[in-house]
Write an enzyme that holds these catalytic residues in place. Structure first.
Site, PDB file in Angstrom:
ATOM      1  N   GLY A  16      64.771 -41.595  11.749  1.00  0.00           N
ATOM      2  CA  GLY A  16      65.446 -40.547  11.246  1.00  0.00           C
ATOM      3  C   GLY A  16      65.532 -38.917  11.828  1.00  0.00           C
ATOM      4  O   GLY A  16      65.053 -39.072  12.738  1.00  0.00           O
ATOM      5  N   ARG A  43      67.288 -51.255   6.109  1.00  0.00           N
ATOM      6  CA  ARG A  43      68.275 -50.988   7.353  1.00  0.00           C
ATOM      7  C   ARG A  43      67.901 -50.903   8.344  1.00  0.00           C
ATOM      8  O   ARG A  43      68.141 -51.563   9.593  1.00  0.00           O
ATOM      9  CB  ARG A  43      68.759 -50.066   7.135  1.00  0.00           C
ATOM     10  N   CYS A 132      63.857 -25.188   5.979  1.00  0.00           N
ATOM     11  CA  CYS A 132      63.581 -25.011   7.761  1.00  0.00           C
ATOM     12  C   CYS A 132      64.102 -23.453   7.789  1.00  0.00           C
ATOM     13  O   CYS A 132      63.638 -22.988   8.255  1.00  0.00           O
ATOM     14  CB  CYS A 132      64.245 -26.332   8.218  1.00  0.00           C
ATOM     15  N   SER A 162      72.116 -30.549  11.827  1.00  0.00           N
ATOM     16  CA  SER A 162      70.949 -31.715  11.881  1.00  0.00           C
ATOM     17  C   SER A 162      70.097 -31.494  10.955  1.00  0.00           C
ATOM     18  O   SER A 162      69.340 -32.355  10.600  1.00  0.00           O
ATOM     19  CB  SER A 162      69.976 -31.481  13.431  1.00  0.00           C
ATOM     20  N   GLY A 163      70.131 -29.861   9.431  1.00  0.00           N
ATOM     21  CA  GLY A 163      69.873 -29.800   8.694  1.00  0.00           C
ATOM     22  C   GLY A 163      70.058 -31.007   7.596  1.00  0.00           C
ATOM     23  O   GLY A 163      69.128 -31.506   6.568  1.00  0.00           O
ATOM     24  N   LYS A 225      65.832 -21.792  -2.928  1.00  0.00           N
ATOM     25  CA  LYS A 225      64.751 -22.599  -2.364  1.00  0.00           C
ATOM     26  C   LYS A 225      64.234 -21.067  -1.160  1.00  0.00           C
ATOM     27  O   LYS A 225      62.520 -20.867  -1.033  1.00  0.00           O
ATOM     28  CB  LYS A 225      65.501 -23.069  -1.145  1.00  0.00           C
ATOM     29  N   HIS A 254      68.075 -23.621  13.279  1.00  0.00           N
ATOM     30  CA  HIS A 254      68.214 -22.422  12.170  1.00  0.00           C
ATOM     31  C   HIS A 254      68.360 -21.475  12.150  1.00  0.00           C
ATOM     32  O   HIS A 254      67.453 -20.798  13.005  1.00  0.00           O
ATOM     33  CB  HIS A 254      67.886 -23.269  10.661  1.00  0.00           C
ATOM     34  N   ASN A 324      65.083 -26.503  13.898  1.00  0.00           N
ATOM     35  CA  ASN A 324      64.970 -27.001  12.636  1.00  0.00           C
ATOM     36  C   ASN A 324      64.668 -28.389  12.967  1.00  0.00           C
ATOM     37  O   ASN A 324      63.756 -28.505  11.099  1.00  0.00           O
ATOM     38  CB  ASN A 324      66.120 -26.835  11.385  1.00  0.00           C
TER      39      ASN A 324
HETATM   40  P1  A2P Z   1      67.379 -45.223   7.486  1.00  0.00           P
HETATM   41  O1  A2P Z   1      67.430 -45.280   8.833  1.00  0.00           O
HETATM   42  O2  A2P Z   1      66.480 -47.421   7.310  1.00  0.00           O
HETATM   43  O3  A2P Z   1      68.665 -45.125   6.947  1.00  0.00           O
HETATM   44  P2  A2P Z   1      68.212 -38.788   8.712  1.00  0.00           P
HETATM   45  O4  A2P Z   1      67.434 -37.176   7.655  1.00  0.00           O
HETATM   46  O5  A2P Z   1      68.166 -38.262   9.594  1.00  0.00           O
HETATM   47  O6  A2P Z   1      69.170 -39.061   8.047  1.00  0.00           O
HETATM   48  O7  A2P Z   1      66.767 -39.369   8.178  1.00  0.00           O
HETATM   49  C1  A2P Z   1      66.500 -39.863   6.815  1.00  0.00           C
HETATM   50  C2  A2P Z   1      65.608 -41.128   7.177  1.00  0.00           C
HETATM   51  O8  A2P Z   1      65.089 -41.592   5.744  1.00  0.00           O
HETATM   52  C3  A2P Z   1      65.873 -42.416   8.152  1.00  0.00           C
HETATM   53  O9  A2P Z   1      64.964 -42.842   8.419  1.00  0.00           O
HETATM   54  C4  A2P Z   1      66.366 -43.617   6.462  1.00  0.00           C
HETATM   55  O10 A2P Z   1      66.090 -44.782   7.513  1.00  0.00           O
HETATM   56  C5  A2P Z   1      65.028 -43.324   6.081  1.00  0.00           C
HETATM   57  N1  A2P Z   1      65.534 -43.713   4.527  1.00  0.00           N
HETATM   58  C6  A2P Z   1      67.035 -43.163   4.309  1.00  0.00           C
HETATM   59  N2  A2P Z   1      67.132 -43.970   2.559  1.00  0.00           N
HETATM   60  C7  A2P Z   1      66.001 -44.789   2.447  1.00  0.00           C
HETATM   61  C8  A2P Z   1      65.524 -46.188   1.275  1.00  0.00           C
HETATM   62  N3  A2P Z   1      65.986 -46.106   0.636  1.00  0.00           N
HETATM   63  N4  A2P Z   1      64.218 -46.378   1.824  1.00  0.00           N
HETATM   64  C9  A2P Z   1      63.338 -45.589   2.876  1.00  0.00           C
HETATM   65  N5  A2P Z   1      64.050 -45.030   3.565  1.00  0.00           N
HETATM   66  C10 A2P Z   1      65.180 -44.378   3.431  1.00  0.00           C
END
Ligand code: A2P
Length: 342
Positions: A16, A43, A132, A162-163, A225, A254, A324
């Site tokens: 992420g 994924r 953040c 991006s938050g 928060k 932010h 952030n």
């Molecule tokens: P993935 O890329 O495999 O979906 P962001 O806040 O930038 O969207 O990132 C969210 C992060 O949390 C990513 O690394 C995402 O992985 C991970 N994530 C989201 N849903 C799940 C889940 N059900 N199990 C594990 N990781 C998750």
């Protein structure tokens, strides 16, 4: 509290916006990890990422074995933290959690590095990274509170997309491209809705006076928060915080415009002396106005527009802006991990 010399680290949510920044900050700061595991959803499982610790294959959180992890940096959303952070703690890890899942728990310290580092020692397995927006303004509020005791803060945030993670950045990019084809509509009305349900209204070329979701008495969860986390971090439940959280069409950074009052009057000279010497902060004068673009990719929180209040006298007003994804999230998490090193 557990301390480490060469910890084995895991990043949960590693693919992420915050998780990938956590990895680059660990690398930049030469964090003395023995190795780093990257964990995300099914994924992403199987993807190979080149790191300072060699090529690492992304693991699926559902099947990843937490055994052997010393420090786990979590940024995969509150729902995942609630379920999996306790499992990592049970397996022996200290968890630094970027979600809001545990922030207000009594046995979980909520820590802004350079503001309330001492609280880390109170952890019983989980340390929470503040929100953040709260984090950014605490870099100014913390030192001023230490000097004069904060009583009241009126704060309006200008929060980047991006938050909301990568989804937020993709949405802004899409909407800007959508509106670029119809600039007349933006000026004269008649613009077409770009679609998408991430935000209540379009964010491209727009400003949304609502960040987060409405909860109690008309305030959003983001606003609450700011109220509750400020009081917990500064260890003063009586601080009156009046928050308004706004989403702006900015990729990263932010900003918070805040006015603060204390147990006694604070004048400009004292505020300059306090903030000019505060760690992790750059105090800019009026010839150098700090903006989100200036904050992107840097560690320090930028503070500018510092002035004495003119309505209700005796306080100070300022604008603070921080990346952030860095101080607002990933950098602070890594700084907290550094506090666990011996
Ligand atoms: P993935 O890329 O495999 O979906 P962001 O806040 O930038 O969207 O990132 C969210 C992060 O949390 C990513 O690394 C995402 O992985 C991970 N994530 C989201 N849903 C799940 C889940 N059900 N199990 C594990 N990781 C998750």
């Amino acid at each position: 509290m557990k301390t480490y010399s060469r910890p084995r680290v895991a990043i949960v949510g590693a693919t992420g916006a915050v998780g990938s920044t956590m990895l680059s900050i660990l690398e930049e700061r030469n964090f003395p990890a023995t190795d780093v595991r990257l964990i995300a959803s099914s994924r992403s499982a199987g993807k190979i990422t080149g790191t300072r610790w060699g090529d690492v294959e992304v693991e699926d959180l559902e099947t990843a074995d937490p055994a052997g992890v010393d420090i786990a940096l979590f940024s995969a959303g509150g729902a995942r933290s609630k379920v999996y952070a306790p499992r990592f703690v049970e397996a022996g890890a200290t968890v630094i959690d970027n979600s809001s899942a545990f922030r207000m728990d009594d046995d979980v310290p909520l820590v802004v590095a350079n503001v309330n580092d001492d609280a880390v020692a109170e952890n019983q397995g989980i340390i929470a990274n503040p929100n953040c927006t709260t984090m950014t303004i605490m870099m100014a509020a913390g030192p001023l509170h230490r000097a004069a005791g904060m009583r009241t803060m009126i704060a309006t945030s200008y929060q980047s997309v991006s938050g909301s993670g990568k989804t937020g950045m993709d949405q802004l990019q899409r909407e800007i491209e959508h509106f670029m084809g119809d600039l007349d509509g933006l000026v004269s009305g008649g613009w077409k809705d770009p679609g998408g349900d991430l935000y209540a209204r379009p964010i491209g070329y727009n400003v949304l006076p609502l960040a987060g979701s409405i909860t109690d008495v008309g305030y959003t969860d983001e606003e609450w928060k700011l109220v509750n986390e400020t009081r917990k971090i500064l260890r003063r439940d009586s601080i009156a915080v009046e928050p308004t959280c706004v989403r702006v069409p900015v990729m990263v950074g932010h900003g918070i415009a805040a006015s603060m009052w204390f147990d006694r009057a604070v004048d400009l000279d004292e505020a300059v002396a306090v903030l000019g010497g505060a760690p992790g902060v750059q105090l800019w004068d009026d010839t150098n106005v700090p903006t989100p673009l200036d904050s992107a990719g840097i560690d320090d929180v930028l503070i500018g527009r510092l002035r004495e209040t003119v309505g209700h006298l005796g306080g100070v007003s300022l604008f603070a802006i921080g990346d952030n994804l860095r101080k607002g999230a990933a950098l602070n998490a890594v700084e907290l991990a550094e506090l666990l090193l011996i």
